[in-house]
Design a protein around this motif. Structure first.
Motif, PDB file in Angstrom:
ATOM      1  N   UNK A  92       0.827  -1.210   0.000  1.00  0.00           N
ATOM      2  CA  UNK A  92       0.000   0.000   0.000  1.00  0.00           C
ATOM      3  C   UNK A  92       0.854   1.250   0.000  1.00  0.00           C
ATOM      4  N   UNK A  93       1.869   1.258   0.849  1.00  0.00           N
ATOM      5  CA  UNK A  93       2.779   2.401   0.955  1.00  0.00           C
ATOM      6  C   UNK A  93       4.203   1.854   0.882  1.00  0.00           C
ATOM      7  N   UNK A  94       5.120   2.692   0.416  1.00  0.00           N
ATOM      8  CA  UNK A  94       6.532   2.301   0.418  1.00  0.00           C
ATOM      9  C   UNK A  94       7.252   3.176   1.437  1.00  0.00           C
ATOM     10  N   UNK A  95       7.934   2.530   2.388  1.00  0.00           N
ATOM     11  CA  UNK A  95       8.554   3.296   3.482  1.00  0.00           C
ATOM     12  C   UNK A  95      10.020   2.890   3.634  1.00  0.00           C
ATOM     13  N   UNK A  96      10.861   3.905   3.850  1.00  0.00           N
ATOM     14  CA  UNK A  96      12.298   3.680   4.020  1.00  0.00           C
ATOM     15  C   UNK A  96      12.742   4.383   5.289  1.00  0.00           C
ATOM     16  N   UNK A  97      13.718   3.795   5.972  1.00  0.00           N
ATOM     17  CA  UNK A  97      14.272   4.453   7.158  1.00  0.00           C
ATOM     18  C   UNK A  97      15.759   4.696   6.908  1.00  0.00           C
ATOM     19  N   UNK A  98      16.136   5.959   7.068  1.00  0.00           N
ATOM     20  CA  UNK A  98      17.526   6.351   6.846  1.00  0.00           C
ATOM     21  C   UNK A  98      17.969   7.009   8.146  1.00  0.00           C
ATOM     22  N   UNK A  99      18.428   6.221   9.094  1.00  0.00           N
ATOM     23  CA  UNK A  99      18.781   6.764  10.404  1.00  0.00           C
ATOM     24  C   UNK A  99      17.592   7.472  11.035  1.00  0.00           C
ATOM     25  N   UNK A 100      17.720   8.779  11.309  1.00  0.00           N
ATOM     26  CA  UNK A 100      16.632   9.499  11.979  1.00  0.00           C
ATOM     27  C   UNK A 100      15.497   9.937  11.048  1.00  0.00           C
ATOM     28  N   UNK A 101      15.598   9.568   9.761  1.00  0.00           N
ATOM     29  CA  UNK A 101      14.604  10.044   8.780  1.00  0.00           C
ATOM     30  C   UNK A 101      13.789   8.883   8.208  1.00  0.00           C
ATOM     31  N   UNK A 102      12.473   9.060   8.211  1.00  0.00           N
ATOM     32  CA  UNK A 102      11.604   8.121   7.490  1.00  0.00           C
ATOM     33  C   UNK A 102      11.176   8.813   6.202  1.00  0.00           C
ATOM     34  N   UNK A 103      11.215   8.075   5.097  1.00  0.00           N
ATOM     35  CA  UNK A 103      10.713   8.579   3.820  1.00  0.00           C
ATOM     36  C   UNK A 103       9.595   7.632   3.398  1.00  0.00           C
ATOM     37  N   UNK A 104       8.414   8.164   3.186  1.00  0.00           N
ATOM     38  CA  UNK A 104       7.266   7.281   2.913  1.00  0.00           C
ATOM     39  C   UNK A 104       6.303   7.962   1.947  1.00  0.00           C
TER      40      UNK A 104
END
Ligand code: R2B
Ligand code: URA
Length: 311
Positions: A92-104
């Motif tokens: 449904x959604x694509x989510x990435x975690x880059x240390x302190x940042x979530x990109x979704x």
């Protein structure tokens, strides 16, 4: 009853998130269905360092942002590990975690972003994250501004120019305020001014954002499948928007600012304009669109980098 009330108070003590559903405290399991994560100790450990949640409409764009912010903040993944879509299973959604940042990515429209916000707010609550800022980095139509301009939303308004997010709950209208955090808006505009015409950050301005429930009739276009108004009526409405200090039109800011205000979570909407609606309805070419979409990335990355320096 008294005992469970005590438990609830304990769980909600010292948290800055406001108005959280009190039923959550007594939920044994909670499956965040659309992002494919489950309340657990593992989840708490994996997400407790999150400070920024960056949301945008399309999955591809937010994958690109994940890579971009990774380079910008110099975040290193373990050797041999690639950026993974954490929510792949849900599709449904694509989510990435880059240390302190979530990109979704949040999809299109208030219903889609609403579901995601519910699950992300629960995620940061279960993970015990502190002092989190949410951004919507998106695209929009401009009103009286040149295509490619970045608009930082001062307040989101609905099609009747009300700065209120309305949702029907149990047969009644629930109303939440949608004025944005003035300090954050100013900080972002200031960074914009500092880098204007440098490093790919072009014109940055702030203003009201009209949030519609549709791209065509809902935004007064003449090129949808349906249209029961004429060109003059359309222009009359767009001029009325401009006279009411509306600088852009998109489809999620009302829910985004309404829910995050209600939760007392710092948030900003930063969108690049793809057309000046006073001059037409069709958005810029695909290539120019891709170029413009990078502008809010760059601005938000500058802000995040500055903040990380002081944290
Ligand atoms: C901007 O662009 C999308 C419609 O094309 C929508 O998600 C929005 O707010
Ligand atoms: N997104 C919108 O919602 N409207 C536009 O005109 C362009 C992008």
């Amino acid at each position: 009853v008294v005992e469970s009330d005590c438990e609830i108070e304990k769980e909600f003590a010292n948290l800055s998130i406001m108005n959280l559903n009190r039923h959550l405290a007594v939920l044994e399991n909670d499956y965040l269905y659309h992002i494919s994560l489950e309340k657990s100790e593992r989840l708490r450990k994996a997400f407790s360092d999150v400070k920024f949640v960056c949301m945008g409409g399309s999955p591809k764009r937010m994958h690109q942002f994940a890579h971009y912010i990774k380079e910008e903040i110099g975040f290193q993944l373990p050797i041999g590990v690639a950026l993974q879509n954490i929510s792949e299973e849900s599709d449904r959604y694509a989510m990435y975690k880059i240390g302190p940042v979530i990109s979704v990515n949040h999809g299109i429209g208030c219903p889609s972003i609403s579901i995601l916000l519910n699950e992300l707010i629960k995620l940061i609550h279960y993970a015990g994250c502190k002092d989190v800022t949410f951004f919507r980095i998106g695209t929009c139509g401009g009103v009286g501004v040149e295509p490619g301009t970045i608009v930082v939303t001062s307040e989101a308004v609905d099609g009747m120019f009300r700065a209120e997010y309305r949702q029907i709950v149990l047969g009644k209208e629930q109303v939440r305020k949608t004025k944005c955090d003035e300090k954050l808006v100013q900080e972002i505009v200031d960074i914009g001014k500092k880098f204007e015409n440098k490093e790919g950050i072009e014109k940055v301005t702030s203003g009201k954002t009209l949030c519609a429930n549709d791209f065509y009739e809902g935004q007064g276009r003449l090129d949808g499948a349906f249209c029961d108004y004429n060109a003059e009526e359309k222009m009359g409405f767009l001029r009325k928007c401009r006279d009411n200090e509306i600088k852009n039109i998109e489809m999620e800011s009302l829910c985004f600012s309404g829910l995050l205000n209600y939760a007392n979570i710092r948030a900003a909407v930063i969108c690049v304009t793809l057309v000046d609606r006073l001059n037409g309805d069709q958005v810029v070419s695909h290539d120019l669109n891709l170029q413009f979409q990078e502008r809010p990335f760059k601005l938000v990355a500058k802000y995040i980098k500055e903040q990380l320096k002081t944290k």
